[in-house]
Write an enzyme that holds these catalytic residues in place. Structure first.
Site, PDB file in Angstrom:
ATOM      1  N   LYS A  20       0.804  -1.219   0.000  1.00 15.81           N
ATOM      2  CA  LYS A  20       0.000   0.000   0.000  1.00 15.81           C
ATOM      3  C   LYS A  20       0.834   1.265   0.000  1.00 15.81           C
ATOM      4  O   LYS A  20       0.370   2.314  -0.419  1.00 15.81           O
ATOM      5  CB  LYS A  20      -0.952   0.013   1.209  1.00 15.81           C
ATOM      6  CG  LYS A  20      -2.063  -1.012   1.081  1.00 15.81           C
ATOM      7  CD  LYS A  20      -3.196  -0.708   2.041  1.00 15.81           C
ATOM      8  CE  LYS A  20      -4.334  -1.692   1.851  1.00 15.81           C
ATOM      9  NZ  LYS A  20      -5.441  -1.454   2.763  1.00 15.81           N
ATOM     10  N   LYS A  55      -7.228  -9.976  -9.271  1.00 17.79           N
ATOM     11  CA  LYS A  55      -8.493 -10.182  -8.578  1.00 17.79           C
ATOM     12  C   LYS A  55      -9.425  -9.005  -8.826  1.00 17.79           C
ATOM     13  O   LYS A  55      -8.989  -7.895  -9.133  1.00 17.79           O
ATOM     14  CB  LYS A  55      -8.279 -10.434  -7.084  1.00 17.79           C
ATOM     15  CG  LYS A  55      -7.787  -9.268  -6.279  1.00 17.79           C
ATOM     16  CD  LYS A  55      -7.952  -9.539  -4.782  1.00 17.79           C
ATOM     17  CE  LYS A  55      -8.001  -8.203  -4.042  1.00 17.79           C
ATOM     18  NZ  LYS A  55      -8.673  -8.228  -2.777  1.00 17.79           N
ATOM     19  N   LYS A 101     -12.028  -3.113  -5.948  1.00 16.71           N
ATOM     20  CA  LYS A 101     -12.577  -1.755  -5.951  1.00 16.71           C
ATOM     21  C   LYS A 101     -11.616  -0.759  -6.574  1.00 16.71           C
ATOM     22  O   LYS A 101     -12.012   0.190  -7.217  1.00 16.71           O
ATOM     23  CB  LYS A 101     -12.775  -1.294  -4.497  1.00 16.71           C
ATOM     24  CG  LYS A 101     -14.126  -1.506  -3.937  1.00 16.71           C
ATOM     25  CD  LYS A 101     -14.126  -1.027  -2.500  1.00 16.71           C
ATOM     26  CE  LYS A 101     -13.735  -2.151  -1.628  1.00 16.71           C
ATOM     27  NZ  LYS A 101     -13.719  -2.160  -0.261  1.00 16.71           N
TER      28      LYS A 101
END
Ligand code: ADP
Ligand code: NA
Length: 328
Positions: A114, A195, A198
């Site tokens: 992240k 995958k 969002k």
């Protein structure tokens, strides 16, 4: 000696997709019958670890509550609450953070992923696994439904339990991960090597729970498949078709093998149309309930309020015990 207690959290970040539903919420709905009273937390404190808009966040918290209810989380059987309304989460997180080394935190993989694209890394992003441990420990959770990607964070919670119990005597049960095999298994419809997520900006890569039937139809029609027309489940050699089979199988709680057998004789175009019908049929009642709840703020807010009122005494009880032991 500890009563079975299920806890899990979900970040209020935007409208959720089929992956979130099949990989998490659908399982939560099933788990409701299984334990004392599971706690499902809308973890807004986690949602501010990355830049956010305050109006958007407030809207997302409400939408997530409406989504959970629409999916079948039942406030009679579960406690649904907004994390930040129970201040003990942050108090326990601080306390646990003081029992942890920088080195141990630095090893966690999500932080690396992240922060990769960030120039300035917020401290909150670095320490959020500690808050996650506090979320779990505060309710003395014994069972924690998690995605595979969160397993290392659960190991951190286990480590903190061992540390705390070792130092102050038995206080917390060692939380057991309930690994949902479906977590992360739903792939992007545009690029099945990734995958469904969002954060994918390619709109046609995902199906949102609240998408209109026509949107779902179009998205599935454009989903990437291959040049073989037969329907088989071979995730590594035929990721596109296999992704549709997997979604189909999870929607109906059937195995991919059974789905393929039933789809014998269909070509990809016909099969896509079948999968679309199944998805639309399953999602329509959820979407309709969601729409109803979006214009029933009194009800949704009262569910959240009630959830907080039920979570608070549990959290207080644990926190008192922690204070006592730590010496506050
Ligand atoms: P996203 O990647 O869309 O931001 P999150 O990381 O917030 O999703 O995940 C929320 C929950 O949904 C987790 O339990 C995660 O395992 C599950 N989940 C997310 N994406 C998928 C997917 N593509 N397939 C199955 N489960 C998923
Ligand atoms: Na994610």
């Amino acid at each position: 000696i500890y009563t079975k207690r299920i806890f899990s959290g979900i970040q209020p970040t935007g409208s959720i997709h089929l992956g979130n539903y099949l990989g998490a919420i659908k399982e939560w709905v099933k788990l409701q019958g299984e334990a004392e009273c599971p706690l499902w937390s809308i973890v807004d404190l986690h949602a501010i670890t990355l830049p956010h808009d305050h109006e958007e966040l407030r809207k997302n918290i409400y939408q997530m509550a409406a989504t959970l209810l629409a999916c079948g989380i039942d406030p009679q059987k579960s406690i649904i609450f907004q994390q930040s309304t129970v201040s003990r989460h942050t108090e326990l997180a601080w306390t646990l953070g003081c029992m942890l080394t920088m080195k141990k935190l630095a090893l966690l993989p999500q932080f690396k992923e992240k922060s990769e694209t960030l120039k300035n890394i917020p401290v909150g992003l670095y320490i959020y696994p500690v808050l996650q441990s506090a979320d779990i420990l505060l309710y003395k959770a014994t069972d924690v439904p998690v995605g595979k990607d969160q397993l290392q964070h659960l190991h951190l919670a286990q480590h903190l339990v061992h540390f705390f119990n070792g130092k102050y005597g038995d206080t917390f049960p060692v939380p057991n991960p309930l690994i949902n095999e479906s977590s992360g298994s739903v792939k992007s419809l545009k690029d099945p090597s990734k995958k469904m997520s969002k954060s994918d900006n390619e709109k046609k890569s995902l199906i949102r729970l609240i998408d209109e039937p026509e949107i779902i139809r179009k998205t599935i029609k454009k989903a990437v498949t291959d040049f073989t027309s037969e329907i088989t489940y071979e995730p590594s050699s035929r990721p596109g078709v296999s992704n549709l089979v997997l979604i189909h199988s999870q929607m109906l709680d059937k195995s991919p093998e059974v789905i393929c057998k039933e789809a014998q004789g269909l070509n990809t175009v016909q099969y896509k149309s079948l999968v679309t019908d199944v998805i639309i049929e399953k999602l329509t009642p959820i979407r309709q309930e969601y729409i109803r709840l979006m214009s029933a703020p009194d009800y949704v807010n009262s569910v959240l309020k009630n959830g907080s009122l039920r979570a608070l005494p549990l959290a207080d009880k644990c926190w008192l015990e922690v204070r006592e032991k730590v010496g506050f």
